[in-house]
Design a protein around this motif. Structure first.
Motif, PDB file in Angstrom:
ATOM      1  N   GLY A   1       0.859  -1.512   0.176  1.00 34.13           N
ATOM      2  CA  GLY A   1      -0.185  -0.241   0.471  1.00 34.13           C
ATOM      3  C   GLY A   1       0.826   1.481  -0.011  1.00 34.13           C
ATOM      4  O   GLY A   1       1.555   1.815  -0.855  1.00 34.13           O
ATOM      5  N   PRO A   2       1.074   2.322   0.932  1.00 30.06           N
ATOM      6  CA  PRO A   2       1.087   3.578   0.902  1.00 30.06           C
ATOM      7  C   PRO A   2       2.576   3.321   0.669  1.00 30.06           C
ATOM      8  O   PRO A   2       3.424   2.357   1.304  1.00 30.06           O
ATOM      9  N   LEU A   3       3.421   4.588   0.344  1.00 32.08           N
ATOM     10  CA  LEU A   3       4.791   4.541   0.076  1.00 32.08           C
ATOM     11  C   LEU A   3       5.552   5.594   0.454  1.00 32.08           C
ATOM     12  O   LEU A   3       6.249   5.984   1.214  1.00 32.08           O
ATOM     13  N   ASN A   4       4.267   6.081   2.027  1.00 34.54           N
ATOM     14  CA  ASN A   4       4.349   7.809   2.553  1.00 34.54           C
ATOM     15  C   ASN A   4       5.145   7.448   3.985  1.00 34.54           C
ATOM     16  O   ASN A   4       4.490   6.415   4.294  1.00 34.54           O
ATOM     17  N   ASP A   5       6.447   7.932   4.697  1.00 37.38           N
ATOM     18  CA  ASP A   5       5.899   7.987   5.781  1.00 37.38           C
ATOM     19  C   ASP A   5       5.527   9.727   6.748  1.00 37.38           C
ATOM     20  O   ASP A   5       5.407  10.062   5.819  1.00 37.38           O
ATOM     21  N   LEU A   6       4.460   9.414   7.238  1.00 39.67           N
ATOM     22  CA  LEU A   6       4.073  11.231   7.750  1.00 39.67           C
ATOM     23  C   LEU A   6       4.406  11.100   9.767  1.00 39.67           C
ATOM     24  O   LEU A   6       3.995  10.081  10.324  1.00 39.67           O
ATOM     25  N   TYR A   7       5.158  11.668   9.821  1.00 38.28           N
ATOM     26  CA  TYR A   7       5.715  12.162  11.321  1.00 38.28           C
ATOM     27  C   TYR A   7       4.483  12.481  12.127  1.00 38.28           C
ATOM     28  O   TYR A   7       4.396  12.859  13.174  1.00 38.28           O
ATOM     29  N   ARG A   8       3.519  13.073  12.168  1.00 39.37           N
ATOM     30  CA  ARG A   8       1.944  13.522  12.841  1.00 39.37           C
ATOM     31  C   ARG A   8       1.343  12.322  13.087  1.00 39.37           C
ATOM     32  O   ARG A   8       0.460  12.556  13.941  1.00 39.37           O
ATOM     33  N   LEU A   9       1.375  11.258  12.379  1.00 41.87           N
ATOM     34  CA  LEU A   9       0.781   9.929  13.263  1.00 41.87           C
ATOM     35  C   LEU A   9       1.680   9.168  14.658  1.00 41.87           C
ATOM     36  O   LEU A   9       2.546   8.765  13.618  1.00 41.87           O
ATOM     37  N   PRO A  10      -0.128   9.352  14.749  1.00 41.56           N
ATOM     38  CA  PRO A  10       0.549   8.737  16.287  1.00 41.56           C
ATOM     39  C   PRO A  10       0.415   7.417  16.321  1.00 41.56           C
ATOM     40  O   PRO A  10       1.134   6.498  17.917  1.00 41.56           O
ATOM     41  N   ASP A  11      -0.819   6.955  16.161  1.00 37.41           N
ATOM     42  CA  ASP A  11      -0.958   5.534  15.702  1.00 37.41           C
ATOM     43  C   ASP A  11      -0.459   4.786  14.414  1.00 37.41           C
ATOM     44  O   ASP A  11      -1.082   3.921  13.965  1.00 37.41           O
ATOM     45  N   SER A  12       1.182   4.766  13.561  1.00 39.12           N
ATOM     46  CA  SER A  12       1.218   4.454  12.590  1.00 39.12           C
ATOM     47  C   SER A  12       2.188   3.382  12.555  1.00 39.12           C
ATOM     48  O   SER A  12       3.417   3.895  13.246  1.00 39.12           O
ATOM     49  N   VAL A  13       2.589   2.450  12.067  1.00 41.41           N
ATOM     50  CA  VAL A  13       4.076   2.146  11.731  1.00 41.41           C
ATOM     51  C   VAL A  13       4.582   3.230  10.265  1.00 41.41           C
ATOM     52  O   VAL A  13       5.880   3.816  10.000  1.00 41.41           O
ATOM     53  N   PHE A  14       3.556   3.763   9.909  1.00 37.59           N
ATOM     54  CA  PHE A  14       4.263   4.604   8.603  1.00 37.59           C
ATOM     55  C   PHE A  14       4.036   5.892   9.703  1.00 37.59           C
ATOM     56  O   PHE A  14       3.358   7.028   8.453  1.00 37.59           O
ATOM     57  N   ASN A  15       5.441   5.664   9.863  1.00 38.08           N
ATOM     58  CA  ASN A  15       5.324   6.938  10.605  1.00 38.08           C
ATOM     59  C   ASN A  15       7.245   6.598  10.931  1.00 38.08           C
ATOM     60  O   ASN A  15       7.623   5.572  11.255  1.00 38.08           O
ATOM     61  N   ASP A  16       8.352   7.265  10.617  1.00 38.79           N
ATOM     62  CA  ASP A  16       9.373   6.843  11.374  1.00 38.79           C
ATOM     63  C   ASP A  16      10.454   7.140  12.311  1.00 38.79           C
ATOM     64  O   ASP A  16      11.318   7.519  13.082  1.00 38.79           O
ATOM     65  N   ASP A  17       9.208   7.393  13.429  1.00 38.73           N
ATOM     66  CA  ASP A  17      10.110   7.598  14.378  1.00 38.73           C
ATOM     67  C   ASP A  17       9.776   6.353  15.294  1.00 38.73           C
ATOM     68  O   ASP A  17      10.805   6.575  16.237  1.00 38.73           O
ATOM     69  N   ASN A  18       9.352   5.581  14.421  1.00 38.52           N
ATOM     70  CA  ASN A  18       9.645   3.434  15.151  1.00 38.52           C
ATOM     71  C   ASN A  18       9.078   3.139  16.145  1.00 38.52           C
ATOM     72  O   ASN A  18       9.542   2.525  16.988  1.00 38.52           O
ATOM     73  N   PHE A  19       8.502   4.185  16.691  1.00 36.54           N
ATOM     74  CA  PHE A  19       7.696   3.850  18.025  1.00 36.54           C
ATOM     75  C   PHE A  19       6.663   2.555  17.599  1.00 36.54           C
ATOM     76  O   PHE A  19       7.148   1.546  18.874  1.00 36.54           O
ATOM     77  N   HIS A  20       5.914   2.270  16.878  1.00 39.58           N
ATOM     78  CA  HIS A  20       5.215   1.224  16.448  1.00 39.58           C
ATOM     79  C   HIS A  20       5.954   0.264  15.483  1.00 39.58           C
ATOM     80  O   HIS A  20       6.410   0.075  15.269  1.00 39.58           O
ATOM     81  N   ALA A  21       5.736  -1.305  16.650  1.00 42.46           N
ATOM     82  CA  ALA A  21       6.400  -2.069  15.652  1.00 42.46           C
ATOM     83  C   ALA A  21       5.811  -3.148  14.829  1.00 42.46           C
ATOM     84  O   ALA A  21       6.438  -3.775  14.154  1.00 42.46           O
TER      85      ALA A  21
END
Length: 454
Positions: free
Chosen positions: A205-225
């Motif tokens: 699916g999606p090819l982007n990451d968004l830092y604004r998302l707090p509940d997703s692996v589509f985020n480069d903060d790497n919080f969600h595993a």
């Protein structure tokens, strides 16, 4: 090519900074059993549904789908059309197959995707090919990548031959037919699983990451595993019958309200989050703060710049919180009061935008380590007790293992030796999955070195 960068320093910096530097850490191994317990693994994943409004989710979907992480615009949506197969090339670790099967089962049940695993002998005929190779070999070609996904190739050798042209350019796809995922074979089981979740999600699916998302692996903060409820809703939407490859942003946008109303009927009453653009200036500051090749002073300066930029931009979301979190991690060994204040600022924001989220568990772990080092064992137990259910829900074994190690030291400090031994064994069982069997003893020694009684 979509990269998952080397894991952030959420765990390693904290204990490297707090550990004494007089060379005696390796000697503090009296609590490490001579034989490690059997490795713990997670069972079925209970995924909470997203709490945001469908209007916000639609905007997130469009930004994730029609833009690359670099900022390049994607003119038309692409996806697999028809049944999707996944093959693993020979030589992969055994635990990869178990985690992949668990992921595929979730994609079928939660995202409604017609996806299945086929034998490795299927090779290039599979839709998605997963190939493992030693990390050093992989990073000789793609430095700093923990793992990555590329289109139109079926093997590592084909990837290397195709790097010069536009074969690997996602923006040129009309639809997806063959995608390769490359994962290191010599890392902890959890890191392999994390790579499977993120890279297969982006292969689909999606090819982007968004830092604004707090509940997703589509985020480069790497919080969600692992893939979250939000991620599964995004993927279910991506493969809804009302959409198809080749659609423009405007065409997809016109159909999203009806799709989301059907798939997420509770989304009409959900909460809103900031949907403002994240400028490259802030992203560059975060990448400098958390990336390699710079001094500690330069990294702290970059984290401060990220905080200041977020404040000037009027942000009050997870991007400001992550800026504070980065500053807290980087100032652990130099400016303790600054570090604690930064973690507390991050915690207050995360409690508002992602209540009970994995971000809060990471912060509680850091604060519990501070409390342990300061001799406040009861506080350390309170913080770890609050964080452990969240780490378990998020299936983060490295975080859960570290929390248990901190608890064991706090219990020893309070004279609860038998409880401490049981908790320490449990920490090692989770640590074998989270850190790897060859690294978990080192982590245990690092945590033990925080305790004043040692």
């Amino acid at each position: 090519m979509i990269l998952r960068f080397l894991p952030g320093l959420a765990l390693t910096i904290a204990f490297a900074a707090c550990t004494p530097t007089n060379g005696d850490v390796a000697e503090r191994s009296e609590n490490i059993p001579t034989a490690l317990p059997v490795m713990n693994t997670f069972g079925a994943h209970n995924t909470p549904r997203p709490s945001r409004s469908n209007t916000a989710i639609a905007a997130d979907f469009l930004d994730l789908t029609f833009q690359m992480e670099s900022g390049r615009v994607i003119d038309r949506m692409s996806r697999f059309e028809g049944p999707i197969t996944v093959a693993v090339t020979p030589g992969a670790p055994a635990h990869l197959i178990a985690d992949l099967d668990g992921l595929i089962a979730r994609l079928r049940s939660e995202a409604g995707i017609d996806i299945s695993r086929v034998s490795g002998g299927a090779g290039g005929s599979a839709s998605i090919i997963v190939e493992t190779l030693p990390r050093a070999r992989m990073q000789r070609v793609v430095p700093q990548a923990a793992c990555f996904v590329v289109p139109r190739v079926a093997s590592w050798s084909e990837f290397r031959r195709s790097r010069a042209g536009r074969t690997l350019d996602w923006t040129t796809l009309n639809s997806r037919e063959h995608v390769a995922v490359f994962i290191p074979s010599d890392v902890a089981p959890q890191e392999v699983r994390d790579c499977l979740h993120e890279e297969i999600a982006q292969a689909l699916g999606p090819l982007n990451d968004l830092y604004r998302l707090p509940d997703s692996v589509f985020n480069d903060d790497n919080f969600h595993a692992v893939l979250t409820g939000f991620d599964m809703l995004i993927l279910r939407t991506y493969y809804d019958d009302a959409l198809q490859s080749g659609m423009t942003r405007a065409e997809v946008a016109s159909r999203l309200p009806a799709i989301l109303a059907r798939l997420n009927p509770r989304g009409g009453r959900g909460s809103e989050l900031s949907r403002s653009h994240t400028p490259r200036e802030w992203i560059a500051a975060i990448e400098t703060a958390l990336g390699p090749g710079t001094t500690d002073i330069e990294r702290i300066a970059a984290a401060n710049q990220a905080v200041q930029f977020a404040q000037r931009s009027g942000w009050s979301d997870s991007r400001l919180a992550f800026s504070y979190f980065a500053l807290g991690r980087l100032t652990l060994s130099r400016e303790v009061e600054t570090s604690i204040a930064a973690f507390q600022s991050a915690s207050a924001i995360f409690d508002r935008v992602a209540p009970g989220g994995i971000q809060s568990a990471h912060i509680d772990m850091q604060l519990a380590a501070f409390a342990l080092a300061a001799g406040r064992s009861e506080e350390s137990l309170r913080l770890t007790a609050r964080a452990m259910p969240i780490a378990t829900q998020a299936q983060n074994a490295s975080l859960l293992s570290t929390l248990l190690m901190i608890r064991a030291e706090a219990m020893d400090n309070l004279g609860r030796a038998s409880e401490a031994r049981a908790v320490r064994l449990d920490s090692l069982a989770w640590g074998r999955y989270g850190f790897g069997s060859d690294r978990v003893g080192t982590r245990l020694s690092e945590v033990a070195a925080l305790s004043p009684r040692r």
